[in-house]
Scaffold this motif. Structure first.
Motif, PDB file in Angstrom:
ATOM      1  N   GLU A 119      12.852   3.544  -9.644  1.00 47.53           N
ATOM      2  CA  GLU A 119      11.450   3.390  -9.276  1.00 47.53           C
ATOM      3  C   GLU A 119      10.797   4.749  -9.070  1.00 47.53           C
ATOM      4  N   VAL A 120       9.473   4.748  -8.999  1.00 46.66           N
ATOM      5  CA  VAL A 120       8.700   5.956  -8.714  1.00 46.66           C
ATOM      6  C   VAL A 120       7.740   5.654  -7.568  1.00 46.66           C
ATOM      7  N   LEU A 121       7.167   6.721  -6.996  1.00 47.13           N
ATOM      8  CA  LEU A 121       6.127   6.557  -5.976  1.00 47.13           C
ATOM      9  C   LEU A 121       4.774   6.685  -6.667  1.00 47.13           C
ATOM     10  N   PRO A 122       3.999   5.603  -6.733  1.00 50.14           N
ATOM     11  CA  PRO A 122       2.747   5.652  -7.503  1.00 50.14           C
ATOM     12  C   PRO A 122       1.695   6.548  -6.843  1.00 50.14           C
ATOM     13  N   ALA A 123       0.763   7.030  -7.643  1.00 53.11           N
ATOM     14  CA  ALA A 123      -0.414   7.705  -7.107  1.00 53.11           C
ATOM     15  C   ALA A 123      -1.174   6.731  -6.210  1.00 53.11           C
ATOM     16  N   GLY A 124      -1.775   7.262  -5.152  1.00 53.23           N
ATOM     17  CA  GLY A 124      -2.519   6.413  -4.225  1.00 53.23           C
ATOM     18  C   GLY A 124      -1.649   5.752  -3.171  1.00 53.23           C
ATOM     19  N   SER A 125      -0.392   6.153  -3.073  1.00 53.74           N
ATOM     20  CA  SER A 125       0.509   5.564  -2.071  1.00 53.74           C
ATOM     21  C   SER A 125       0.259   6.154  -0.683  1.00 53.74           C
ATOM     22  N   TYR A 126       0.397   5.314   0.308  1.00 51.05           N
ATOM     23  CA  TYR A 126       0.320   5.708   1.714  1.00 51.05           C
ATOM     24  C   TYR A 126       1.759   5.783   2.229  1.00 51.05           C
TER      25      TYR A 126
ATOM     26  N   ASN B  33       9.573  16.687   3.638  1.00 51.01           N
ATOM     27  CA  ASN B  33      10.951  16.389   3.246  1.00 51.01           C
ATOM     28  C   ASN B  33      11.229  14.891   3.274  1.00 51.01           C
ATOM     29  N   ALA B  34      10.525  14.159   4.156  1.00 50.95           N
ATOM     30  CA  ALA B  34      10.691  12.704   4.172  1.00 50.95           C
ATOM     31  C   ALA B  34      10.203  12.096   2.865  1.00 50.95           C
ATOM     32  N   VAL B  35       9.128  12.658   2.307  1.00 53.78           N
ATOM     33  CA  VAL B  35       8.631  12.177   1.008  1.00 53.78           C
ATOM     34  C   VAL B  35       9.619  12.545  -0.092  1.00 53.78           C
ATOM     35  N   VAL B  36      10.170  13.755  -0.029  1.00 50.97           N
ATOM     36  CA  VAL B  36      11.183  14.176  -1.001  1.00 50.97           C
ATOM     37  C   VAL B  36      12.350  13.188  -1.011  1.00 50.97           C
ATOM     38  N   MET B  37      12.842  12.838   0.192  1.00 53.27           N
ATOM     39  CA  MET B  37      13.988  11.924   0.285  1.00 53.27           C
ATOM     40  C   MET B  37      13.615  10.520  -0.153  1.00 53.27           C
ATOM     41  N   LEU B  38      12.397  10.088   0.169  1.00 52.78           N
ATOM     42  CA  LEU B  38      11.933   8.769  -0.257  1.00 52.78           C
ATOM     43  C   LEU B  38      11.891   8.677  -1.777  1.00 52.78           C
ATOM     44  N   VAL B  39      11.326   9.694  -2.426  1.00 50.37           N
ATOM     45  CA  VAL B  39      11.220   9.670  -3.890  1.00 50.37           C
ATOM     46  C   VAL B  39      12.613   9.695  -4.531  1.00 50.37           C
TER      47      VAL B  39
ATOM     48  N   VAL C 152       0.817  -1.222   0.000  1.00 49.33           N
ATOM     49  CA  VAL C 152       0.000   0.000   0.000  1.00 49.33           C
ATOM     50  C   VAL C 152       0.847   1.267   0.000  1.00 49.33           C
ATOM     51  N   GLY C 153       2.127   1.132   0.308  1.00 47.47           N
ATOM     52  CA  GLY C 153       2.975   2.322   0.341  1.00 47.47           C
ATOM     53  C   GLY C 153       4.327   2.029   0.940  1.00 47.47           C
ATOM     54  N   LEU C 154       4.929   3.096   1.455  1.00 48.22           N
ATOM     55  CA  LEU C 154       6.290   3.012   1.969  1.00 48.22           C
ATOM     56  C   LEU C 154       6.414   3.858   3.228  1.00 48.22           C
ATOM     57  N   LYS C 155       7.455   3.595   3.987  1.00 47.52           N
ATOM     58  CA  LYS C 155       7.710   4.355   5.205  1.00 47.52           C
ATOM     59  C   LYS C 155       9.116   4.918   5.183  1.00 47.52           C
TER      60      LYS C 155
ATOM     61  N   ILE D 240       3.042  11.629  10.866  1.00 51.87           N
ATOM     62  CA  ILE D 240       2.093  12.174   9.906  1.00 51.87           C
ATOM     63  C   ILE D 240       2.224  11.364   8.626  1.00 51.87           C
ATOM     64  N   ALA D 241       1.102  10.824   8.159  1.00 52.66           N
ATOM     65  CA  ALA D 241       1.098  10.030   6.934  1.00 52.66           C
ATOM     66  C   ALA D 241       0.547  10.851   5.771  1.00 52.66           C
ATOM     67  N   PHE D 242       1.128  10.651   4.597  1.00 52.59           N
ATOM     68  CA  PHE D 242       0.689  11.302   3.365  1.00 52.59           C
ATOM     69  C   PHE D 242       0.031  10.263   2.462  1.00 52.59           C
ATOM     70  N   VAL D 243      -1.064  10.634   1.816  1.00 57.56           N
ATOM     71  CA  VAL D 243      -1.675   9.789   0.792  1.00 57.56           C
ATOM     72  C   VAL D 243      -1.631  10.571  -0.513  1.00 57.56           C
ATOM     73  N   THR D 244      -0.992  10.010  -1.524  1.00 56.68           N
ATOM     74  CA  THR D 244      -0.740  10.749  -2.768  1.00 56.68           C
ATOM     75  C   THR D 244      -1.881  10.581  -3.761  1.00 56.68           C
ATOM     76  N   LYS D 245      -2.038  11.577  -4.633  1.00 53.97           N
ATOM     77  CA  LYS D 245      -3.032  11.510  -5.703  1.00 53.97           C
ATOM     78  C   LYS D 245      -2.389  11.586  -7.084  1.00 53.97           C
ATOM     79  N   ALA D 246      -1.075  11.717  -7.110  1.00 48.38           N
ATOM     80  CA  ALA D 246      -0.347  11.763  -8.379  1.00 48.38           C
ATOM     81  C   ALA D 246       0.984  11.049  -8.201  1.00 48.38           C
ATOM     82  N   GLU D 247       1.509  10.520  -9.286  1.00 50.85           N
ATOM     83  CA  GLU D 247       2.817   9.865  -9.252  1.00 50.85           C
ATOM     84  C   GLU D 247       3.905  10.883  -8.923  1.00 50.85           C
ATOM     85  N   LEU D 248       4.877  10.455  -8.121  1.00 49.10           N
ATOM     86  CA  LEU D 248       6.009  11.315  -7.774  1.00 49.10           C
ATOM     87  C   LEU D 248       7.299  10.616  -8.186  1.00 49.10           C
TER      88      LEU D 248
END
Length: 260
Positions: free
Chosen positions: A220-227, A206-212, A58-61, A109-117
């Motif tokens: 790889e990419v972070l898909p839309a709809g990721s938790y 910034n955690a999402v920035v570093m993850l991507v 469902v996502g990544l941490k 704090i969790a982010f749920v994406t709506k677009a690919e990153l």
């Protein structure tokens, strides 16, 4: 890098410890040349096996993203792990302590994406691509003997991930100052830790920035709809059977559950 046979052997070891709540020695004790790249190869194999079992990613941490966690764990850089659907537990649920080895909780704090990153991003680009943010608590559970490990071993153990609980209410990330959200963790009604969201890399996005960026380095990419869980805002709090946990997030609500 270690060859595929050894990666599979290490994955067997990690999966057995996770499935049966047993301890294992640091992987680097047997393979001192093991690299971070090898650890992520173990994660890749873990994900492949979980999906083969019928589970769903469902996502990544992001982990070790606050100074408090870096000091607590004795490391100086973040790590990343996989979140599977089977790790999720409902708010107000009971988590069986027998399924865990060294359980600790941390508010995130969790982010749920709506677009690919993908690629190099700014915080603003992350916020634009975010559907909503939501309070969460991760139950981390290192499977290493005597709670002794190093970064390479932690990553191979999927960043000590085991369970996560989401609660509170979804918020548009642009409605809040994500650097100044106050968080309090209570155990059995007693305040155990408190902090502000800026503890996570000065801004949890910034955690999402570093993850991507990490994903881009692996093609790889972070898909839309990721938790995406962005890392503990405070130090992790040890728990045991009978403990009731409540994490309160300023302007975002709370998350509660218990251990039995």
């Amino acid at each position: 890098m270690l060859d595929t046979t050894i990666i599979n052997k290490l994955t067997d070891r990690v999966l057995n410890a996770q499935d049966h709540a047993t301890t294992m020695t640091k992987l680097t004790d047997e393979y001192p040349s093991m690299s971070i790249e090898d650890s992520y190869a173990v994660q890749d194999e873990l994900r492949r096996r979980w999906i083969a079992r019928g589970d769903r990613c469902v996502g990544l941490k992001a982990g070790l993203t606050s100074k408090a966690k870096m000091l607590q764990m004795g490391v100086d850089e973040p790590s990343f792990g996989i979140l599977m659907a089977s790790f999720s537990r409902p708010e107000n649920s009971a988590i069986d302590i027998k399924e865990l080895v060294h359980p600790r909780v941390e508010a995130e704090i969790a982010f749920v994406t709506k677009a690919e990153l993908k690629g190099d991003l700014t915080i603003e680009q992350v916020l634009v691509a975010t559907d909503y943010i939501i309070p969460a608590v991760e139950v981390i559970d290192s499977r290493y003997e005597k709670f002794k490990f190093d970064l390479v071993s932690v990553i191979a153990d999927n960043g000590s991930s085991s369970r996560y609980v989401t609660g509170g209410r979804p918020r548009d990330p642009r409605e809040l100052d994500l650097r100044t959200i106050g968080v309090v963790i209570e155990k059995n009604g007693e305040i155990m830790a408190l902090g502000a969201s800026a503890a996570v890399l000065n801004h949890p996005a910034n955690a999402v920035v570093m993850l991507v960026k990490h994903l881009a380095s692996r093609g790889e990419v972070l898909p839309a709809g990721s938790y995406v869980m962005t890392g503990g805002i405070t130090e992790a709090i040890p728990v045991s059977a009978g403990d009731c946990i409540t994490a309160r997030f300023q302007d975002m609500g709370s998350v509660s559950f218990r251990f039995v």
